[in-house]
Design an enzyme around this catalytic site. Structure first.
Site, PDB file in Angstrom:
ATOM      1  N   ASP A  30      11.315  36.253  20.133  1.00  0.00           N
ATOM      2  CA  ASP A  30      10.144  36.926  19.579  1.00  0.00           C
ATOM      3  C   ASP A  30      10.616  38.014  18.612  1.00  0.00           C
ATOM      4  O   ASP A  30      11.695  38.589  18.799  1.00  0.00           O
ATOM      5  CB  ASP A  30       9.297  37.549  20.690  1.00  0.00           C
ATOM      6  N   LYS A 215      -5.836  17.862  19.856  1.00  0.00           N
ATOM      7  CA  LYS A 215      -6.023  19.245  20.319  1.00  0.00           C
ATOM      8  C   LYS A 215      -7.395  19.783  19.887  1.00  0.00           C
ATOM      9  O   LYS A 215      -8.163  20.327  20.674  1.00  0.00           O
ATOM     10  CB  LYS A 215      -4.895  20.110  19.744  1.00  0.00           C
ATOM     11  N   GLY A 277     -25.129  29.885  29.661  1.00  0.00           N
ATOM     12  CA  GLY A 277     -24.581  31.228  29.798  1.00  0.00           C
ATOM     13  C   GLY A 277     -24.739  32.019  28.513  1.00  0.00           C
ATOM     14  O   GLY A 277     -25.688  31.794  27.756  1.00  0.00           O
ATOM     15  N   CYS A 284      -9.404  30.653  21.423  1.00  0.00           N
ATOM     16  CA  CYS A 284      -9.210  29.231  21.102  1.00  0.00           C
ATOM     17  C   CYS A 284     -10.469  28.530  20.595  1.00  0.00           C
ATOM     18  O   CYS A 284     -10.516  28.080  19.458  1.00  0.00           O
ATOM     19  CB  CYS A 284      -8.684  28.506  22.332  1.00  0.00           C
ATOM     20  N   LYS A 344     -13.994  35.729  29.397  1.00  0.00           N
ATOM     21  CA  LYS A 344     -14.391  34.954  30.585  1.00  0.00           C
ATOM     22  C   LYS A 344     -13.750  35.616  31.796  1.00  0.00           C
ATOM     23  O   LYS A 344     -12.928  36.538  31.640  1.00  0.00           O
ATOM     24  CB  LYS A 344     -13.949  33.494  30.471  1.00  0.00           C
TER      25      LYS A 344
HETATM   26  C1  UGA Z   1      -9.573  26.515  26.182  1.00  0.00           C
HETATM   27  C2  UGA Z   1      -9.466  25.076  26.719  1.00  0.00           C
HETATM   28  O1  UGA Z   1     -10.206  24.947  27.923  1.00  0.00           O
HETATM   29  C3  UGA Z   1      -8.012  24.686  26.992  1.00  0.00           C
HETATM   30  O2  UGA Z   1      -7.932  23.319  27.379  1.00  0.00           O
HETATM   31  C4  UGA Z   1      -7.194  24.917  25.714  1.00  0.00           C
HETATM   32  O3  UGA Z   1      -5.823  24.641  25.918  1.00  0.00           O
HETATM   33  C5  UGA Z   1      -7.327  26.363  25.281  1.00  0.00           C
HETATM   34  O4  UGA Z   1      -8.721  26.657  25.035  1.00  0.00           O
HETATM   35  C6  UGA Z   1      -6.529  26.549  24.022  1.00  0.00           C
HETATM   36  O5  UGA Z   1      -6.877  25.958  23.004  1.00  0.00           O
HETATM   37  O6  UGA Z   1      -5.462  27.191  24.081  1.00  0.00           O
HETATM   38  P1  UGA Z   1      -9.626  28.943  27.295  1.00  0.00           P
HETATM   39  O7  UGA Z   1      -9.813  29.499  25.926  1.00  0.00           O
HETATM   40  O8  UGA Z   1      -8.663  29.607  28.214  1.00  0.00           O
HETATM   41  O9  UGA Z   1      -9.140  27.394  27.215  1.00  0.00           O
HETATM   42  O10 UGA Z   1     -11.053  28.968  27.943  1.00  0.00           O
HETATM   43  P2  UGA Z   1     -12.053  28.045  28.765  1.00  0.00           P
HETATM   44  O11 UGA Z   1     -11.857  28.263  30.206  1.00  0.00           O
HETATM   45  O12 UGA Z   1     -12.086  26.649  28.287  1.00  0.00           O
HETATM   46  O13 UGA Z   1     -13.413  28.762  28.327  1.00  0.00           O
HETATM   47  C7  UGA Z   1     -13.751  28.897  26.951  1.00  0.00           C
HETATM   48  C8  UGA Z   1     -15.007  29.690  26.755  1.00  0.00           C
HETATM   49  O14 UGA Z   1     -16.121  28.921  27.148  1.00  0.00           O
HETATM   50  C9  UGA Z   1     -15.108  30.977  27.580  1.00  0.00           C
HETATM   51  O15 UGA Z   1     -15.700  31.982  26.795  1.00  0.00           O
HETATM   52  C10 UGA Z   1     -16.011  30.594  28.725  1.00  0.00           C
HETATM   53  O16 UGA Z   1     -16.673  31.684  29.278  1.00  0.00           O
HETATM   54  C11 UGA Z   1     -16.952  29.666  28.017  1.00  0.00           C
HETATM   55  N1  UGA Z   1     -17.654  28.748  28.900  1.00  0.00           N
HETATM   56  C12 UGA Z   1     -16.973  27.871  29.656  1.00  0.00           C
HETATM   57  C13 UGA Z   1     -19.028  28.781  28.934  1.00  0.00           C
HETATM   58  O17 UGA Z   1     -19.661  29.568  28.232  1.00  0.00           O
HETATM   59  N2  UGA Z   1     -19.693  27.934  29.730  1.00  0.00           N
HETATM   60  C14 UGA Z   1     -19.066  27.047  30.482  1.00  0.00           C
HETATM   61  O18 UGA Z   1     -19.736  26.281  31.166  1.00  0.00           O
HETATM   62  C15 UGA Z   1     -17.653  27.009  30.464  1.00  0.00           C
END
Ligand code: UGA
Length: 492
Positions: A30, A215, A277, A284, A344
């Site tokens: 890094d 992706k 929600g 991401c 989240k």
């Molecule tokens: C997301 C993907 O789930 C991963 O597979 C991916 O690798 C990652 O992005 C990335 O590109 O690096 P992440 O950003 O950690 O992962 O978050 P998630 O758990 O998927 O949630 C994404 C957003 O959607 C959050 O703001 C969450 O609160 C929201 N969400 C999720 C909702 O509003 N409603 C839902 O039902 C589920």
């Protein structure tokens, strides 16, 4: 194998610690000396359950090392993984701010290319950063060839996207559902196959551009599901007697969504993205959907579905504002407890957090916000500009509030003693932006407003002329949000 990983963000560091735990020799690189020193001391620069244990284990065993010196990290190395950030930067006039910034990627490729000249062995370079289709060949391959004086074939090239979720990244890495190997040729792909030998899952070998697109397609699908659910929630709210959770339950029972295996109904995890929600955020989903839109535009392919997904998502904070404003009559001079500030539950990441949009809109409306998040430190909140708004405990955030708004599904909010907490509020109004208290028995005095349930609010506020009034109050909330976003943009 000896593996060099460039970039110690979420992807790079989790990958490094997990690969070291599987017996590989991993050298992380890094540019930030401060970050490197922190990691060397066994500390993760961000909150990720299980990561520090793996870091300490790897460092103690000598299988994991961290440095700012790329040439040292590449000595005798078989494989380099590029895991640097590709943040959004100011882009084209008609899609401002959506273009990914590739400067870190170019720098990493250049430095690796320079080392390839003297390495004296075949070496594979794999891109793990999320990049627009075509970037691995057009940018990374080109820079590697220019810096090394070699041709592809003399070195290997792969694109290997990650599917880690913040908060469960270590577990996701150690128990993958798939490992997509985008390969320039079979020899390059064989190296990644060797790297991931300890992991038992499907490992499709695909073209580099297909890996890049896989992706984006994965994150785009999640965003589509979320916005669909939220749009449906809006329709339920406009329908007296309707509850989005009941409607969704009827949807889930479609055996194509939840098959019955040996008499037991399986509820696939994907259904969690079909819950209404306050919208999606994080580093991401919003960035990747926008990048795909830019790619579509550049390629002459319209993406009206993705455009709508983002528009629906952008409107979610206004929905919460509308509920709060309607429940309280006015927001000016009111104290609002904002429960959750990260994007989240289970993470301290505040990037593109919908909770922060709600916070700014509430403040613009003259409300005083008392925010709390069980995972976010006061220092991180201060760095994000929350300053006086942040509280150290759930109790102090809720104390004296006219309403509390839940913005993450943190178990601390579901399991809280709401009888005690609500007795300390000025008015016990609970707005449940994640529908986490749906099945909790709340004290009778609490006025509970979940997402996507009937027209109770509009009826309370609007009386006879419900339809027109609802539209007006919603438009008003949108106006506040738009002007808040504009002010924030102007301030940049
Ligand atoms: C997301 C993907 O789930 C991963 O597979 C991916 O690798 C990652 O992005 C990335 O590109 O690096 P992440 O950003 O950690 O992962 O978050 P998630 O758990 O998927 O949630 C994404 C957003 O959607 C959050 O703001 C969450 O609160 C929201 N969400 C999720 C909702 O509003 N409603 C839902 O039902 C589920």
């Amino acid at each position: 194998m000896i593996v060099t990983i460039v970039g110690t963000g979420y992807v790079g560091l989790v990958t490094g610690a997990c690969l070291a735990s599987q017996g590989h020799t991993v050298r992380c690189v890094d540019v930030s000396e401060e970050r490197v020193n922190l990691i060397r001391a066994g500390q993760a620069p961000f909150y990720e359950p299980g990561l520090e244990d793996l870091l300490r284990e790897g460092l103690a065993s000598g299988r994991l090392s961290v440095t700012t010196n790329l040439p040292t990290a590449m000595e005798g190395s078989d494989l380099s993984l590029i895991a640097v950030g590709t943040p959004s930067k100011a882009g084209q006039a008609n899609l401002p701010g959506l273009e990914p910034d590739l400067s870190y990627l170019e720098t990493a490729a250049h430095q690796i290319g320079v080392e390839l000249r003297t390495l004296g062995r075949y070496h594979v370079v794999a891109v793990k950063s999320t990049v627009i289709p075509g970037t691995t060949r057009r940018v990374v391959q080109k820079v590697l060839e220019a810096a090394s004086g070699m041709q592809l074939g003399e070195f290997g090239l792969c694109m290997n996207p990650e599917f880690l979720r913040e908060g469960t990244a270590v577990e996701d890495f150690l128990n993958p559902d798939r490992i997509v190997i985008g390969q320039a040729d079979a020899r390059s792909g064989d190296f990644l196959d060797d790297l991931y030998r300890p992991f038992d899952c499907e490992k499709p070998r695909v073209g580099i551009e297909e890996a890049e697109l896989t992706k984006y397609a994965s994150n785009a699908l999640l965003s589509v599901l979320i916005s669909f659910s939220n749009e449906l929630a809006g329709l339920c709210e406009a329908t007296p007697g309707a509850d989005v959770e009941t409607v969704m339950e009827g949807l889930y029972l479609d055996r194509r969504l939840s098959p019955t295996v040996q008499g037991v109904r399986i509820r696939p995890e994907i259904l969690s993205y079909l819950r209404a929600g306050i919208g999606f955020g994080g580093s991401c989903l919003p960035k990747d959907v926008n990048a795909l839109r830019v790619y579509g535009q550049r390629s002459g392919v319209p993406t009206p579905l993705l455009d709508a997904v983002m528009a629906t998502n952008a409107a979610r904070p206004a929905q919460v504002l509308w509920i709060a404003q309607t429940a309280l009559g006015t927001l000016a001079g009111k104290t609002i407890a904002l429960l959750g500030v990260a994007f989240k539950a289970g993470t301290d990441d505040l990037r593109s957090s919908p909770a922060l949009s709600i916070l700014r809109a509430l403040e613009t409306r003259g409300a005083r916000v008392q925010a709390f998040d069980p995972v976010v430190s006061a220092e991180a909140a201060e760095r994000a500009g929350l300053n006086g708004a942040y509280r150290q405990t759930l109790e102090s955030a809720v104390e004296g509030a006219d309403a509390a708004v839940i913005t993450t599904a943190d178990p601390a909010f579901r399991n809280a003693d709401w009888a005690r907490l609500s007795s300390g509020m000025r008015t016990p109004i609970l707005i449940d932006g994640r529908n986490v208290l749906r099945h909790v028995t709340l004290p009778a005095l609490v006025r509970y407003y979940p997402i996507g349930k009937g027209a109770r609010l509009a009826d309370e506020r609007c009386g006879a002329d419900t339809r027109v009034c609802r539209v007006e109050t919603r438009l008003d909330a949108f106006r506040v949000l738009t002007s808040t976003a504009e002010t924030a943009k102007a301030a940049h």
